[in-house]
Enzyme design. Structure first.
Site, PDB file in Angstrom:
ATOM      1  N   HIS A   6      -7.015  -4.240  -0.529  1.00 55.04           N
ATOM      2  CA  HIS A   6      -6.346  -5.508  -0.807  1.00 55.04           C
ATOM      3  C   HIS A   6      -6.886  -6.166  -2.073  1.00 55.04           C
ATOM      4  O   HIS A   6      -6.623  -7.337  -2.323  1.00 55.04           O
ATOM      5  CB  HIS A   6      -6.535  -6.484   0.360  1.00 55.04           C
ATOM      6  CG  HIS A   6      -6.057  -5.965   1.666  1.00 55.04           C
ATOM      7  ND1 HIS A   6      -6.864  -5.255   2.522  1.00 55.04           N
ATOM      8  CD2 HIS A   6      -4.853  -6.041   2.269  1.00 55.04           C
ATOM      9  CE1 HIS A   6      -6.176  -4.923   3.593  1.00 55.04           C
ATOM     10  NE2 HIS A   6      -4.952  -5.378   3.468  1.00 55.04           N
ATOM     11  N   HIS A  54       0.823  -1.214   0.000  1.00 61.64           N
ATOM     12  CA  HIS A  54       0.000   0.000   0.000  1.00 61.64           C
ATOM     13  C   HIS A  54       0.851   1.257   0.000  1.00 61.64           C
ATOM     14  O   HIS A  54       0.359   2.337   0.338  1.00 61.64           O
ATOM     15  CB  HIS A  54      -0.915   0.014   1.225  1.00 61.64           C
ATOM     16  CG  HIS A  54      -1.694  -1.226   1.418  1.00 61.64           C
ATOM     17  ND1 HIS A  54      -2.577  -1.707   0.461  1.00 61.64           N
ATOM     18  CD2 HIS A  54      -1.728  -2.126   2.438  1.00 61.64           C
ATOM     19  CE1 HIS A  54      -3.125  -2.821   0.910  1.00 61.64           C
ATOM     20  NE2 HIS A  54      -2.625  -3.108   2.094  1.00 61.64           N
TER      21      HIS A  54
END
Length: 333
Positions: A219, A57
């Protein structure tokens, strides 16, 4: 799978070595367990704000370690929560008498592992608190969570609490501020393509050329619905409606608008979308006083974007404007 990597098992460790080499003036990296630590930590008399979660991320969270933001970040494997011992190592390396605040995104593994680490730290006599951010309006429960997911609002929460800690606020005050921010920030995301986790080697989900996933998490988990691809005006309007109606935000509200790339969306498209969002909010009488545009909480190479709205007041605006010096956010110094 085409990626600039060596062994998929070593992606995170090799990435951290590069982060440390590029920003040695701001941070240092401790390995085994992996922790990114502010270069001058621990800072006497200052609350340590600590966060973390699965890698993939970036620049979240390691890119936000430094003056005015995080004291430490704990990276897990790609899309995998860090272990309790790694979180505990971050607490031990940065926390003094002022205590620490753990910022936890609402994903089941993160919540459990950070809670365990907080208990271990408390057993060592450290004053550690935790807050859980759950700003995603897309779904109540998902593949990874019980309740809403923690997404784009995490970036804003880390900046604001980090600024409060930097000015010398107590642990009670920083924790109360965090809870205030969590109560008035909301996000929504969309995906045009799926990410490919290095050790998996295949996309997280399949989308036809004419489809998008509306309401995705960070995700690559499924969203609220799969819809036909539509022009930017219609898509951004759909996103603004979802966020504004949730809190709800109202005419006269002062807000920070965060328009985020999920990793694969270029800035030419992101600014286009941001301009549409600003116009739509203005039409509702919502005043955009601060802005952030760019890839700040990503999902590997996913094409897509998220919108985050934070309701502002004078204190939050002052904290947002406060100096920050990290790998990914820098102003005022």
């Amino acid at each position: 799978m085409k990626k600039i990597i060596n062994d998929p098992a070593n992606v995170v460790a090799e990435s951290l070595r590069g982060l440390a080499a590029a920003h040695a003036d701001i941070l240092r990296v401790q390995y085994d367990p992996d922790v990114v630590i502010r270069a001058d930590a621990p800072v006497a008399g200052k609350v340590a704000v600590i966060s973390g979660g699965g890698s993939g991320h970036e620049p979240l969270h390691g890119g936000f370690v430094g003056h005015g933001m995080l004291a430490a970040a704990v990276p897990g494997a790609v899309f995998t929560s860090p272990t309790p011992d790694a979180v505990q190592a971050a607490v031990t390396a940065t926390t003094g008498d002022a205590g620490a605040l753990l910022i936890v995104k609402n994903y089941t593994g993160d919540v459990l592992n950070f809670e365990t680490a907080a208990e271990l730290a408390a057993a060592e006599g450290l004053d550690v608190r935790s807050v859980v951010i759950d700003d995603d309006v897309a779904v109540k429960d998902s593949t990874y969570t019980a309740g809403r997911r923690g997404v784009g609002g995490t970036v804003l929460l880390e900046k604001l609490t980090g600024a409060a800690a930097e000015r010398g606020d107590s642990l009670d005050a920083v924790t109360a501020l965090a809870e205030k921010v969590i109560g008035q920030v909301r996000s929504i995301g969309v995906a045009l393509t799926a990410p490919t986790v290095p050790h998996a080697g295949t996309p997280s989900f399949d989308l036809d050329d004419g489809e998008i996933e509306f309401g995705i998490g960070i995700h690559g988990e499924p969203g609220r619905e799969r819809i036909p691809l539509e022009p930017a005006d219609a898509l951004v309007a759909r996103m603004v409606d979802a966020v504004v109606s949730d809190l709800p935000f109202a005419s006269g509200d002062r807000v920070l608008l965060f328009t985020n790339s999920m990793g694969g969306t270029p800035l030419v498209e992101l600014y286009l979308a941001h301009g549409i969002a600003e116009r739509l909010l203005a039409e509702r009488g919502i005043v955009v006083e601060r802005r952030l545009v760019g890839p700040y909480i990503t999902s590997l190479e996913m094409q897509g974007m998220s919108l985050t709205l934070l309701k502002l007041d004078d204190e939050l605006t002052e904290l947002w404007d406060a100096p920050v010096n990290t790998a990914a956010l820098r102003w005022g110094l």
